[in-house]
Design a protein around this motif. Structure first.
Motif, short mmCIF file in Angstrom:
data_model
loop_
_atom_site.label_atom_id
_atom_site.label_comp_id
_atom_site.label_asym_id
_atom_site.label_seq_id
_atom_site.Cartn_x
_atom_site.Cartn_y
_atom_site.Cartn_z
N GLN A 46 33.02 29.52 5.14
CA GLN A 46 32.19 28.74 4.23
C GLN A 46 31.83 29.54 2.97
O GLN A 46 31.90 29.03 1.85
CB GLN A 46 30.91 28.35 4.95
N LEU A 47 31.49 30.83 3.20
CA LEU A 47 31.14 31.69 2.06
C LEU A 47 32.36 31.88 1.15
O LEU A 47 32.25 31.79 -0.08
CB LEU A 47 30.64 33.03 2.59
N ARG A 50 37.94 23.91 5.51
CA ARG A 50 39.00 24.56 6.27
C ARG A 50 39.54 25.73 5.46
O ARG A 50 39.32 25.81 4.25
CB ARG A 50 40.11 23.56 6.57
N PHE A 51 40.28 26.61 6.14
CA PHE A 51 40.74 27.82 5.47
C PHE A 51 41.62 27.51 4.26
O PHE A 51 41.51 28.14 3.21
CB PHE A 51 41.52 28.69 6.46
N ILE A 52 42.46 26.47 4.39
CA ILE A 52 43.43 26.17 3.33
C ILE A 52 42.73 25.70 2.07
O ILE A 52 43.28 25.75 0.98
CB ILE A 52 44.45 25.12 3.83
N GLN A 53 41.47 25.26 2.18
CA GLN A 53 40.78 24.75 0.99
C GLN A 53 40.32 25.88 0.06
O GLN A 53 40.01 25.62 -1.09
CB GLN A 53 39.58 23.90 1.42
N ILE A 80 41.22 19.20 -4.62
CA ILE A 80 39.86 19.25 -4.10
C ILE A 80 39.70 18.32 -2.90
O ILE A 80 39.13 18.70 -1.89
CB ILE A 80 38.85 18.86 -5.22
N PHE A 81 40.20 17.08 -3.00
CA PHE A 81 39.85 16.08 -2.00
C PHE A 81 40.92 15.82 -0.96
O PHE A 81 40.61 15.32 0.12
CB PHE A 81 39.49 14.76 -2.68
N VAL A 82 42.18 16.08 -1.25
CA VAL A 82 43.22 15.69 -0.30
C VAL A 82 43.70 16.87 0.53
O VAL A 82 43.94 16.74 1.73
CB VAL A 82 44.41 15.02 -1.05
N VAL A 83 43.80 18.06 -0.08
CA VAL A 83 44.30 19.23 0.68
C VAL A 83 43.34 19.54 1.82
O VAL A 83 42.13 19.57 1.61
CB VAL A 83 44.46 20.44 -0.26
#
Lengths: 224, 160
Positions: B4-5, B85-88, B157-160
């Motif tokens: 999160q950080l 998630r990590f990929i974001q 931002i919104f789909v990945v």
């Protein structure tokens, strides 16, 4: 911030398929269309030689647009396409302006509305090209200037649809996000009316005009 | 490390880059339009009203990529980080970079168009309606790449 990307919708189950209808977008667009139809019928019923207020306004608008359409499409095709182009502009202006009313949201903020109009413009432009030039000449132009440019030309045509619809969507969506965030930051004091004036009225009018003009230019590029 | 950080760090970096780079193009372009309008007014004071109007409309359109940058920056700043998630993490960073760098070109180009439209009106005021119409259509087409940047940034931002 989830409420920004949330679009209210109805889901219908038809057999094995799910059909999603964006309820607010649909209701607003049909409402605007109904208002336009009723207004035009009422206006057409009492056309006078000495025009009243509403008749003067609509005559000025229609005269200005008529000149532009004839300039771009020529005197033969122009008059046929003029009603479609003019009503597209009026419809989009109302769609973009409706967001300044409380509890209303712009249908153009939902990507489906601009994309639908963009695809409609695409089919109109290409249909007109086939009708005017004949199918042989139309296909031949994709292989200009050299034959292997064909994929690039096809991609260019599809990119036009994407850019025209996302331009309208991006401007209206961006405007409404900025209005929301800035109004929240200043505790709804002083600034919001000016923001609505700029993003709702000014940007809305300019973008509706640009969308209409580009649809017209795409048609005129295709028939030349 | 805490995902999160990390996501917050990436989003804040991205927001800064989006608005920072995104301001360059619109700034240069709008300044150029204002410069040409001043020059035109000096040459032809009688069309000052027309020039002011053209300059403001042209600048407002040239500013749209800067507004897209602001939108992406605000979306990154106020994103709900509760279940990332990590990929974001790279996606947030590259969304900012994409919109920021993508806004430079259209901003400069559209500003130049607005400036030259002012110059043309100062030189030949009768052609003003034609010039303004051509300016709007040309600016709209040169904005396409900025819109592609916005689309990719929103997808990131919104789909990945």
């Amino acid at each position: 911030m989830e409420d920004l990307t949330y679009v209210p919708h109805w889901v219908l189950n038809v057999g094995n398929y799910k059909i999603t209808l964006n309820s607010v977008t649909l209701l607003t667009t049909w409402g605007i269309m109904a208002v336009l139809v009723v207004f035009s019928l009422m206006l057409a019923k009492r056309i006078r030689t000495v025009p009243g207020g509403w008749q003067t306004i609509s005559e000025v608008l229609i005269d200005g647009f008529y000149g532009m359409v004839i300039d771009a499409l020529g005197p033969e095709i122009g008059p046929k396409y003029f009603p479609m182009i003019c009503i597209m502009f009026i419809f989009l202006v109302l769609c973009n302006w409706i967001g300044i009313l409380p509890y209303m949201s712009e249908p153009t903020k939902d990507i489906n509305t601009p994309l639908g109009l963009g695809i409609m413009g695409f089919f109109i432009a290409h249909g007109t090209a086939i009708k005017v030039k004949g199918i042989k000449q139309y296909v031949k132009e994709y292989f200009q200037p050299i034959f292997f440019m064909m994929p690039l030309n096809v991609v260019g045509e599809i990119a036009k649809v994407i850019s025209i619809s996302f331009r309208l969507f991006g401007n209206i969506m961006g405007g409404s996000i900025i209005i929301l965030v800035v109004s929240h930051l200043v505790y709804q004091l002083i600034l919001p009316p000016f923001l609505y004036g700029f993003f709702g009225l000014f940007v809305g009018t300019v973008q509706a005009f640009v969308f209409t003009m580009l649809t017209m230019v795409y048609i005129s590029v295709q028939i030349r | 490390m805490d995902i999160q950080l990390c996501a917050k760090v990436a989003a804040f970096l991205g927001a800064g880059m989006a608005m920072g780079f995104g301001a360059i193009g619109s700034g240069i372009g709008e300044g150029y339009a204002a410069r040409q309008a001043c020059e035109g007014m000096g040459r032809q004071p009688s069309v000052a009203d027309e020039l002011l109007r053209t300059m403001l409309v042209g600048q407002a359109v040239a500013e749209s990529t800067g507004i897209y940058s602001l939108v992406v920056a605000l979306l990154l700043l106020f994103y709900d980080f509760s279940n990332v998630r990590f990929i974001q993490i790279p996606a947030f960073f590259s969304a900012g970079l994409c919109m920021g760098l993508g806004a430079i070109g259209p901003g400069i180009g559209e500003g130049f168009t607005a400036g030259k439209a002012c110059e043309a009106i100062a030189r030949n005021p009768e052609t003003a309606p034609l010039v303004i119409r051509t300016m709007l259509v040309g600016q709209a087409v040169s904005e396409s790449t900025g819109i592609y940047s916005l689309v990719v940034a929103l997808l990131l931002i919104f789909v990945v």
